[in-house]
Design a protein around this motif. Structure first.
Motif, PDB file in Angstrom:
ATOM      1  N   TYR A 137       0.821  -1.209   0.000  1.00 36.05           N
ATOM      2  CA  TYR A 137       0.000   0.000   0.000  1.00 36.05           C
ATOM      3  C   TYR A 137       0.859   1.263   0.000  1.00 36.05           C
ATOM      4  N   CYS A 163       3.688  -6.770   5.675  1.00 35.89           N
ATOM      5  CA  CYS A 163       2.584  -5.807   5.709  1.00 35.89           C
ATOM      6  C   CYS A 163       1.578  -6.067   4.590  1.00 35.89           C
ATOM      7  N   GLY A 165      -0.916  -8.257   4.399  1.00 33.72           N
ATOM      8  CA  GLY A 165      -2.281  -8.535   4.814  1.00 33.72           C
ATOM      9  C   GLY A 165      -2.846  -9.858   4.361  1.00 33.72           C
ATOM     10  N   SER A 166      -1.985 -10.821   4.044  1.00 33.36           N
ATOM     11  CA  SER A 166      -2.444 -12.137   3.609  1.00 33.36           C
ATOM     12  C   SER A 166      -2.048 -13.187   4.648  1.00 33.36           C
ATOM     13  N   ASP A 185       1.918  -5.033  10.068  1.00 32.18           N
ATOM     14  CA  ASP A 185       0.624  -4.432  10.384  1.00 32.18           C
ATOM     15  C   ASP A 185       0.351  -4.746  11.855  1.00 32.18           C
ATOM     16  N   ASN A 188      -2.075  -7.264  13.309  1.00 32.50           N
ATOM     17  CA  ASN A 188      -1.832  -8.677  13.033  1.00 32.50           C
ATOM     18  C   ASN A 188      -0.726  -9.266  13.904  1.00 32.50           C
TER      19      ASN A 188
END
Length: 274
Positions: A137, A163, A165-166, A185, A188
């Motif tokens: 991002y 980072c 997100g998976s 993140d 997480n």
């Protein structure tokens, strides 16, 4: 145990009237060392390196290294000019950094083959361990799992700040075992550690760092109920500190604690009234 484990703090760059506030920076490093963090990151996203001149970046890194003592320090490396990146790696080879945190070249959005070439060429030049920084991002491109697994074969590529997100990718990397997986993140952090990740580079850990360290230690020791309770207590703080682009909320919180001034470089928004 790999050096790339535990809670790492990506240190903000304090400013005072537009200039880097080195006294405040030294104060922050001392606070985090006393809290028991595993290491520090200089000039990561949270440190606003894109808003710093080259000389300012060098000065920030020098201050953090001098104050950190034996505490390991990662140096962030980002950009999209290959020659400049190679020069930076050569410069960092001469400094007592514990490793380099390298992101994909931003704006260019290279192919996965291009990403492999980018990271491999810099890892070949580096005499320090390399931590991959997968932050799509901000860079506009994601490191796919196959790319990460290919890069894991390089002897100096030792970890990844995750980072993307998976959860599938996170778990696959943990099960593969060649890269230390650091949650990037902050929300997480708990699930990454529970799946077997090695730690986190967490901007939220600027505030109540001892609680983040306690969370890591509880989960590392298998005290799941204790770790869950700590995480649940930290979750509102994490969400608040991620409510605006980083490092705006973190700097506002640190200013509220009297540790730094609430000052950002353009074009980030001030969050605390003067």
């Amino acid at each position: 145990m790999s050096i790339f484990s535990g809670i790492w703090v990506p240190v903000v760059t304090p400013f005072a009237d537009g200039a880097v506030d080195h006294a405040a920076l030294r104060r922050l490093v001392h606070v985090y060392a006393e809290a028991g963090v595993a290491g520090l990151v200089a000039l990561g996203t949270t440190g606003e390196p894109a808003a710093l001149e080259a000389a300012e970046q060098d000065a920030v890194l020098a201050t953090i290294l001098a104050e950190a003592g034996a505490l390991p320090v990662l140096a962030g490396v980002a950009g999209n000019q290959a020659a400049s990146l190679r020069s930076r790696i050569a410069q960092l080879n001469e400094l007592p950094v514990a490793g380099v945190l390298i992101s994909a070249p931003y704006y260019i959005r290279p192919s996965q083959a291009g990403l492999i070439e980018h990271f491999t060429s810099l890892a070949d030049l580096s005499s320090k361990p390399v931590v991959l920084y997968d932050i799509p991002y901000r860079t506009g491109v994601r490191l796919e799992l196959a790319t990460l697994l290919t890069l894991a074969a390089h002897p100096r590529i030792q970890a990844v700040k995750d980072c993307a997100g998976s959860l599938d990718t996170t778990l696959a990397l943990i099960l593969d075992g060649r890269l230390q997986v650091l949650a990037g993140d902050d929300i997480n952090l708990f699930n990454t550690l529970c799946m077997g990740g090695s730690g986190a580079i967490a901007a939220s850990a600027h505030v109540q760092p001892e609680r983040f360290v306690a969370l890591y230690r509880a989960l590392k020791a298998g005290r799941l109920d204790e770790g869950r309770a700590i995480f649940h207590s930290l979750a509102p703080l994490i969400r608040a500190l991620c409510s605006e682009p980083n490092p705006g909320p973190v700097k506002a919180a640190l200013a509220g604690l009297g540790l730094i001034r609430d000052e950002l470089r353009a074009h980030l928004r001030q969050l605390l009234a003067a």
